[in-house]
Design a protein around this motif. Structure first.
Motif, PDB file in Angstrom:
ATOM      1  N   ARG A 199       0.837  -1.209   0.000  1.00  0.00           N
ATOM      2  CA  ARG A 199       0.000   0.000   0.000  1.00  0.00           C
ATOM      3  C   ARG A 199       0.866   1.251   0.000  1.00  0.00           C
ATOM      4  N   THR A 200       1.950   1.236   0.800  1.00  0.00           N
ATOM      5  CA  THR A 200       2.839   2.397   0.859  1.00  0.00           C
ATOM      6  C   THR A 200       3.490   2.654  -0.492  1.00  0.00           C
ATOM      7  N   ILE A 201       3.936   1.576  -1.158  1.00  0.00           N
ATOM      8  CA  ILE A 201       4.566   1.736  -2.471  1.00  0.00           C
ATOM      9  C   ILE A 201       3.571   2.297  -3.471  1.00  0.00           C
ATOM     10  N   THR A 202       2.339   1.777  -3.453  1.00  0.00           N
ATOM     11  CA  THR A 202       1.302   2.263  -4.366  1.00  0.00           C
ATOM     12  C   THR A 202       1.029   3.743  -4.136  1.00  0.00           C
ATOM     13  N   GLN A 203       0.931   4.131  -2.862  1.00  0.00           N
ATOM     14  CA  GLN A 203       0.668   5.536  -2.551  1.00  0.00           C
ATOM     15  C   GLN A 203       1.840   6.421  -2.955  1.00  0.00           C
ATOM     16  N   ALA A 204       3.064   5.935  -2.736  1.00  0.00           N
ATOM     17  CA  ALA A 204       4.240   6.714  -3.125  1.00  0.00           C
ATOM     18  C   ALA A 204       4.271   6.924  -4.636  1.00  0.00           C
ATOM     19  N   VAL A 205       3.965   5.878  -5.387  1.00  0.00           N
ATOM     20  CA  VAL A 205       3.923   6.002  -6.846  1.00  0.00           C
ATOM     21  C   VAL A 205       2.833   6.990  -7.268  1.00  0.00           C
ATOM     22  N   ALA A 206       1.676   6.925  -6.585  1.00  0.00           N
ATOM     23  CA  ALA A 206       0.578   7.838  -6.911  1.00  0.00           C
ATOM     24  C   ALA A 206       0.977   9.294  -6.652  1.00  0.00           C
ATOM     25  N   VAL A 207       1.690   9.531  -5.538  1.00  0.00           N
ATOM     26  CA  VAL A 207       2.130  10.889  -5.222  1.00  0.00           C
ATOM     27  C   VAL A 207       3.127  11.387  -6.268  1.00  0.00           C
ATOM     28  N   VAL A 208       4.065  10.539  -6.649  1.00  0.00           N
ATOM     29  CA  VAL A 208       5.052  10.927  -7.666  1.00  0.00           C
ATOM     30  C   VAL A 208       4.350  11.242  -8.987  1.00  0.00           C
ATOM     31  N   ALA A 209       3.369  10.413  -9.359  1.00  0.00           N
ATOM     32  CA  ALA A 209       2.632  10.640 -10.603  1.00  0.00           C
ATOM     33  C   ALA A 209       1.848  11.954 -10.547  1.00  0.00           C
ATOM     34  N   LEU A 210       1.201  12.209  -9.399  1.00  0.00           N
ATOM     35  CA  LEU A 210       0.454  13.459  -9.244  1.00  0.00           C
ATOM     36  C   LEU A 210       1.393  14.653  -9.290  1.00  0.00           C
ATOM     37  N   ALA A 211       2.530  14.542  -8.600  1.00  0.00           N
ATOM     38  CA  ALA A 211       3.499  15.641  -8.611  1.00  0.00           C
ATOM     39  C   ALA A 211       3.996  15.917 -10.029  1.00  0.00           C
ATOM     40  N   ALA A 212       4.209  14.849 -10.805  1.00  0.00           N
ATOM     41  CA  ALA A 212       4.647  15.027 -12.194  1.00  0.00           C
ATOM     42  C   ALA A 212       3.555  15.712 -13.024  1.00  0.00           C
ATOM     43  N   TRP A 218      -7.724   7.583   5.773  1.00  0.00           N
ATOM     44  CA  TRP A 218      -6.658   7.836   4.808  1.00  0.00           C
ATOM     45  C   TRP A 218      -5.304   7.787   5.520  1.00  0.00           C
ATOM     46  N   THR A 219      -4.277   7.295   4.853  1.00  0.00           N
ATOM     47  CA  THR A 219      -2.920   7.390   5.382  1.00  0.00           C
ATOM     48  C   THR A 219      -2.546   8.857   5.464  1.00  0.00           C
ATOM     49  N   ARG A 220      -2.085   9.292   6.623  1.00  0.00           N
ATOM     50  CA  ARG A 220      -1.979  10.724   6.871  1.00  0.00           C
ATOM     51  C   ARG A 220      -0.886  11.386   6.018  1.00  0.00           C
ATOM     52  N   TRP A 221       0.263  10.736   5.848  1.00  0.00           N
ATOM     53  CA  TRP A 221       1.307  11.338   5.026  1.00  0.00           C
ATOM     54  C   TRP A 221       0.846  11.425   3.569  1.00  0.00           C
ATOM     55  N   PHE A 222       0.095  10.426   3.132  1.00  0.00           N
ATOM     56  CA  PHE A 222      -0.396  10.396   1.761  1.00  0.00           C
ATOM     57  C   PHE A 222      -1.407  11.522   1.540  1.00  0.00           C
ATOM     58  N   ALA A 223      -2.301  11.727   2.503  1.00  0.00           N
ATOM     59  CA  ALA A 223      -3.292  12.797   2.385  1.00  0.00           C
ATOM     60  C   ALA A 223      -2.612  14.164   2.301  1.00  0.00           C
ATOM     61  N   LEU A 224      -1.585  14.383   3.139  1.00  0.00           N
ATOM     62  CA  LEU A 224      -0.888  15.667   3.119  1.00  0.00           C
ATOM     63  C   LEU A 224      -0.129  15.853   1.810  1.00  0.00           C
ATOM     64  N   ALA A 225       0.533  14.788   1.335  1.00  0.00           N
ATOM     65  CA  ALA A 225       1.297  14.892   0.096  1.00  0.00           C
ATOM     66  C   ALA A 225       0.383  15.227  -1.082  1.00  0.00           C
ATOM     67  N   VAL A 226      -0.764  14.559  -1.158  1.00  0.00           N
ATOM     68  CA  VAL A 226      -1.724  14.845  -2.229  1.00  0.00           C
ATOM     69  C   VAL A 226      -2.219  16.282  -2.116  1.00  0.00           C
ATOM     70  N   ALA A 227      -2.542  16.708  -0.886  1.00  0.00           N
ATOM     71  CA  ALA A 227      -3.058  18.067  -0.683  1.00  0.00           C
ATOM     72  C   ALA A 227      -2.033  19.118  -1.084  1.00  0.00           C
ATOM     73  N   LEU A 228      -0.754  18.898  -0.778  1.00  0.00           N
ATOM     74  CA  LEU A 228       0.276  19.872  -1.135  1.00  0.00           C
ATOM     75  C   LEU A 228       0.476  19.936  -2.649  1.00  0.00           C
ATOM     76  N   CYS A 229       0.375  18.797  -3.305  1.00  0.00           N
ATOM     77  CA  CYS A 229       0.455  18.799  -4.767  1.00  0.00           C
ATOM     78  C   CYS A 229      -0.697  19.611  -5.361  1.00  0.00           C
ATOM     79  N   LEU A 230      -1.906  19.372  -4.840  1.00  0.00           N
ATOM     80  CA  LEU A 230      -3.068  20.107  -5.333  1.00  0.00           C
ATOM     81  C   LEU A 230      -2.953  21.597  -5.008  1.00  0.00           C
ATOM     82  N   ALA A 231      -2.393  21.919  -3.845  1.00  0.00           N
ATOM     83  CA  ALA A 231      -2.207  23.328  -3.472  1.00  0.00           C
ATOM     84  C   ALA A 231      -1.233  24.020  -4.420  1.00  0.00           C
ATOM     85  N   ALA A 232      -0.233  23.286  -4.905  1.00  0.00           N
ATOM     86  CA  ALA A 232       0.744  23.870  -5.820  1.00  0.00           C
ATOM     87  C   ALA A 232       0.091  24.301  -7.135  1.00  0.00           C
TER      88      ALA A 232
END
Length: 434
Positions: free
Chosen positions: A7-20, A117-131
């Motif tokens: 799950r952590t790997i999937t979320q990390a990949v999702a964050v990287v994809a969103l950031a890209a 929601w995994t808390r680090w994942f929620a924050l990472a997604v939110a910061l990407c969206l805020a950018a």
């Protein structure tokens, strides 16, 4: 453990994809302002501290723009004059990102916990969206101080005030001494009957202003008697970037904008805000009080540039909070999440700039003021949540328990009264509804 790691790997990949994806979006949609406002601050402070000039006499070359903040802001920013330009940029961006992360986390964390929601994942997604959020990227690209001011106010309303700290009000006072517009939060404290915090706020702002006056009497005299009243220094009222009620009126008749019409709109808006703010505080919903006051500040200020609309971020996050707290597959959940998505999408889109050169006609009136309509929608429609006791009643006086599991962001009550007993659970001694 393997499942958790997967799950952590999937979320990390999702964050990287969103950031890209956000990076690509910014490369196409974001306007490069070259830290224009930061250049104004830097030039004015350098001219003042190192070249012996008066800070309010400085104008950026080829423009009418100069330092427009009170002398206490100059005192706070003074170290910038002794930094290299590149270091000033790094400091500005770093402080904005950190302040944004703290405020977003404070509002989002209760939502993440309730929703599983995994808390680090929620924050990472939110910061990407805020950018990608136009007011945020404009704040960064201009080198503005908006998120730092929002952070100071949020510290008071989301941390200190719920904990009944004697320091509650200091953050708002400092924000007001740096820039006058957060002073509306003093009115918020008065309207909602928090006299001690209001006095602390006024005292803090007064002391900060007097310290600056004692250190820089000439600059203080010039600001309070001349620079403050020189509206030519802030730009054209009818410019499409001015997303305030004053901007709406000015765009109707740029040559002769009606001051009376603007004041009437402001009066009505303030009455609605006072009514809704009192209801929010009576229900113990300080976060919604913050969001409502941020929205009304954008509406009633004579000038609200697009980058000032970072003050709408709490309202958008709380729409998501309210939507996720509503029953699954309910109409309410769909409406609130759709409202949050539409508001966010429009505030990423630069849509108002389509009418930058011609804001006449019905389409010009509606389109060039899109962000004003979003501010009004949040002021009028943002739900007020209610703290519940184990017996289902509202907590008297709107008191928010310090250290509660919700962190000062209460749960929804009224729309979920029909939820089944199996959907209810206890968190931190409060009866909440999923």
């Amino acid at each position: 453990m393997a499942q958790g790691a997967g799950r952590t790997i999937t979320q990390a990949v999702a964050v990287v994809a969103l950031a890209a994806a956000v990076t690509v979006f910014l490369s196409v949609a974001a306007v490069r302002h070259g830290f224009f406002d930061l250049q104004v601050y830097y030039g004015a402070l350098t001219y003042w501290a190192r070249d012996g000039g008066e800070i309010y006499d400085f104008l950026r070359s080829g423009t009418q723009y100069g330092f427009t903040y009170p002398p206490f802001a100059a005192l706070v920013m003074l170290p910038m004059a002794y930094l290299p330009w590149s270091a000033a940029i790094v400091v500005s961006v770093t402080l904005t990102v950190l302040a944004s992360a703290v405020v977003i986390w404070r509002l989002l964390d209760p939502v993440a916990r309730r929703s599983g929601w995994t808390r680090w994942f929620a924050l990472a997604v939110a910061l990407c969206l805020a950018a990608a959020y136009e007011p945020m990227r404009e704040t960064v690209n201009f080198g503005q101080v908006n998120m730092l001011l929002l952070f100071l106010v949020a510290v008071d309303l989301l941390w200190l005030l719920p904990a009944r700290s004697r320091w509650a009000g200091v953050g708002i006072g400092l924000a007001t001494a740096i820039k006058l517009t957060p002073g509306i939060f003093i009115v918020y404290l008065l309207v909602t009957g928090r006299w001690r915090a209001a006095l602390t706020t006024v005292g803090t702002a007064a002391v900060a202003t007097l310290v600056a006056a004692g250190l820089f009497p000439d600059a203080s005299r010039e600001f309070w008697t001349e620079a403050l009243w020189n509206t030519d220094r802030v730009g054209e009222l009818a410019f499409v970037s001015n997303q305030s009620l004053r901007g709406v009126v000015a765009r109707l008749d740029p040559q002769h904008p009606s001051t009376i019409a603007w004041l009437l709109l402001v009066l009505v808006t303030l009455v609605v805000w006072g009514w809704r703010s009192r209801a929010a505080v009576a229900a113990g919903d300080e976060a919604t009080g913050l969001a409502l006051t941020g929205a009304v500040m954008c509406l009633v200020s004579p000038v609200t540039w697009v980058h000032h609309l970072v003050w709408l971020l709490p309202g958008l996050i709380l729409l998501v909070d309210n939507g996720m707290a509503a029953p699954a597959r309910s109409r309410r959940r769909r409406l609130l999440l759709a409202a949050a998505l539409i508001g966010y999408a429009l505030l990423c889109s630069r849509i108002v700039w389509s009418w930058e050169k011609d804001f006449t006609g019905v389409d010009g009136f509606l389109g060039s003021n899109t962000y004003v309509w979003i501010s009004l929608a949040l002021l009028l429609g943002l739900p007020i949540r209610r703290w519940l006791t184990p017996t289902g009643g509202a907590r008297p006086g709107g008191d928010v328990p310090a250290g509660s599991a919700s962190g000062g962001v209460p749960q929804l009550a009224e729309q979920d009264r029909g939820a089944s007993a199996g959907q209810r659970h206890r968190i931190g001694g409060l009866l909440t509804v999923r």
